[in-house]
Motif scaffolding. Sequence first.
Motif, short mmCIF file in Angstrom:
data_model
loop_
_atom_site.label_atom_id
_atom_site.label_comp_id
_atom_site.label_asym_id
_atom_site.label_seq_id
_atom_site.Cartn_x
_atom_site.Cartn_y
_atom_site.Cartn_z
N SER A 76 0.86 -1.20 0.00
CA SER A 76 0.00 0.00 0.00
C SER A 76 0.90 1.24 0.00
N SER A 77 0.30 2.40 -0.23
CA SER A 77 1.08 3.65 -0.31
C SER A 77 1.68 4.00 1.05
N LYS A 78 2.83 4.65 1.03
CA LYS A 78 3.53 5.00 2.28
C LYS A 78 4.13 6.40 2.18
N ILE A 79 4.23 7.02 3.34
CA ILE A 79 5.06 8.22 3.45
C ILE A 79 6.38 7.75 4.03
N VAL A 80 7.47 7.99 3.31
CA VAL A 80 8.79 7.53 3.77
C VAL A 80 9.58 8.75 4.25
N VAL A 81 10.02 8.70 5.50
CA VAL A 81 10.65 9.88 6.09
C VAL A 81 12.13 9.60 6.34
N GLU A 82 12.96 10.40 5.72
CA GLU A 82 14.41 10.33 5.91
C GLU A 82 14.72 10.96 7.27
N LYS A 83 15.08 10.14 8.25
CA LYS A 83 15.45 10.67 9.57
C LYS A 83 16.97 10.68 9.70
N SER A 84 17.60 9.69 9.07
CA SER A 84 19.07 9.64 9.09
C SER A 84 19.64 10.92 8.48
N THR A 85 20.85 11.26 8.88
CA THR A 85 21.54 12.40 8.28
C THR A 85 22.18 11.94 6.97
N VAL A 86 21.82 12.62 5.89
CA VAL A 86 22.25 12.15 4.56
C VAL A 86 22.73 13.33 3.72
N PRO A 87 23.51 13.04 2.68
CA PRO A 87 23.94 14.13 1.80
C PRO A 87 22.75 14.72 1.04
N CYS A 88 22.95 15.96 0.60
CA CYS A 88 21.91 16.66 -0.14
C CYS A 88 21.52 15.87 -1.39
N ARG A 89 20.26 15.69 -1.61
CA ARG A 89 19.61 15.02 -2.75
C ARG A 89 19.50 13.50 -2.60
N THR A 90 19.74 12.99 -1.38
CA THR A 90 19.55 11.55 -1.17
C THR A 90 18.09 11.17 -1.38
N ALA A 91 17.18 12.08 -0.99
CA ALA A 91 15.75 11.78 -1.14
C ALA A 91 15.41 11.45 -2.60
N GLU A 92 16.15 12.08 -3.51
CA GLU A 92 15.88 11.83 -4.93
C GLU A 92 16.23 10.38 -5.29
N SER A 93 17.39 9.91 -4.77
CA SER A 93 17.78 8.51 -5.02
C SER A 93 16.75 7.58 -4.41
N MET A 94 16.29 7.92 -3.20
CA MET A 94 15.30 7.04 -2.55
C MET A 94 14.03 6.97 -3.40
#
Length: 471
Positions: free
Chosen positions: A126-144
């Motif tokens: 089912s659909s999910k909201i995925v929240v990046e809590k870890s500290t990551v480099p800029c634009r990691t959300a795009e890869s995810m």
Amino acid sequence: MAPLKVTKICCLGAGYVGGPTCAVVALKCPHIKVTIVDFNQARIDAWNSPDYNLPIYEPGLEDVVRQARGRNLFFSTNVDQAILEAELIFVSVNTPTKKSGVGAGFAADLNYVELATRQIARVSTSSKIVVEKSTVPCRTAESMRTILEANSKPGCRFDILSNPEFLAEGTAIQDLFAPDRVLIGSLQTPEGKSACESLVEVYNNWVPKQKIFTVGLWSSELSKLAANAMLAQRISSINALSAICEATGANIDEVSNAVGMDSRVGPKFLRASVGFGGSCFQKDILNLVYLSESLHLPEVAAYWRQVVEMNDYQKRRFSKRVVDTLFNTITGKRIAVLGFAFKADTGDTRESAAITLIRDFQAERARISIYDPKVEESQIWQDLQEASPTVPLVDIQKNVTITHSVLEATRDVEAVIIATEWREFKLIDWHAVYAQMSKPAFLFDGRLLVNPDELRQIGFRVSVIGRGETL
Ligand SMILES: NC(=O)C1=CN([C@@H]2O[C@H](COP(=O)(O)OP(=O)(O)OC[C@H]3O[C@@H](n4cnc5c(N)ncnc54)[C@H](O)[C@@H]3O)[C@@H](O)[C@H]2O)C=CC1
Ligand SMILES: O=C(O)[C@H]1O[C@H](OP(=O)(O)OP(=O)(O)OC[C@H]2O[C@@H](n3ccc(=O)[nH]c3=O)[C@H](O)[C@@H]2O)[C@H](O)[C@@H](O)[C@@H]1O
């Protein structure tokens, strides 16, 4: 688009961030079922232990877990089940500095984030909201997002949010109860904004709306690295000034108070020390250095790298001062190191300055006794082994003793080093310590903890960070 009302949350990663953060979400949101998962069985067993022998020491944490565990807070190793059930998933997995390959020594190792993302895509129906809590480099959300979209099942959509965590260890619970701000980054699309609103509603159960700051995804990711870099930069700045104080007779406490009274500078985070430690400052700055270099900004990279170099220099300078003061040799001499954690009120030792100091003293063949009120003995041996990988542990153990009290650690020693600012060390009976030490008795305060004049009255020769005299 009406925001989804979240009723089930899952957190991947039951570490220093995932554990306390989502335990507080559960406490403050009794209507939401929160499941914190990890594939580290021992860690989950500790979170579930009947006598609340939790895997991390954090003031106030046990109380939070006691109130929520079994009610709407659950700890489990069944990662797939928790993903399947949840509407919102926090990714709180580790992002250490890469040890090999491209960017080794600087870039963040995003392997755990990627594996967690792939697992979410594989398991979700089912659909999910995925929240990046870890500290990551800029634009990691795009890869995810790319990974999730490429692997999603029909009818599943994934919205990615960035929600970096600003808690500090030792004060995690109070930071989570009353944060300076909660930062949420999202795509500026109707779907992105709607997902953002769902997370705002979760936090708004206890955090006022004016403290919840919503921004674009990339600003959110970069703000986390920026916040840590700027905090660490303040410490390196004051530590650089402490070297000038030692050479001139100025007093770093007076200098930092004078500077911090300017409301534009502010008084916090200006405490000179033996060097900052902890799992994140160095890692996140190196990450920023790597990012700057990747963006062909070498001057920017060099600027931030200097913050870490100054920190290394501060630790080296402190070790050297000990050797110089003890008549240029500490070979065979007994030295007590008080404190092994990277700061007070935590059992965490990652990047602790104490580890570097002890390694330096070992290299000089000193005999070292260590006392820390919270760090486990096995952790100390592991850290010392990792710091000197070519020396067999049995050889390390010939010259290092772990003790269980200040008095045991300081018996017959020539010098005492204060490496962590534990409250307990402010209450030490220095008369008793002095009486059992070899003479002359030296004390090196790397945390501005003692009153040097009182100690000199007793007979100690005292050296304090950021003060010139050793009398
Ligand atoms: N330690 C701190 O005070 C702060 C840390 N951060 C950031 O938060 C992140 C996590 O840090 P910590 O909690 O200190 O790390 P940690 O190492 O204590 O915990 C991470 C946990 O994630 C688990 N894990 C890894 N992959 C997983 C997966 N696919 N599914 C389930 N569990 C998985 C690991 O087994 C480990 O127990 C890092 O990015 C760090 O930079 C941010 C703010 C404060
Ligand atoms: O991203 C992270 O991991 C976290 O990193 C730090 O938190 P933490 O490392 O837990 O602890 P700090 O209180 O920041 O202390 C870090 C180090 O700096 C040292 N320090 C701190 C303050 C100071 O004035 N002088 C100083 O030497 C501490 O002793 C410690 O070794 C940040 O303060 C948090 O906001 C952030 O969320």
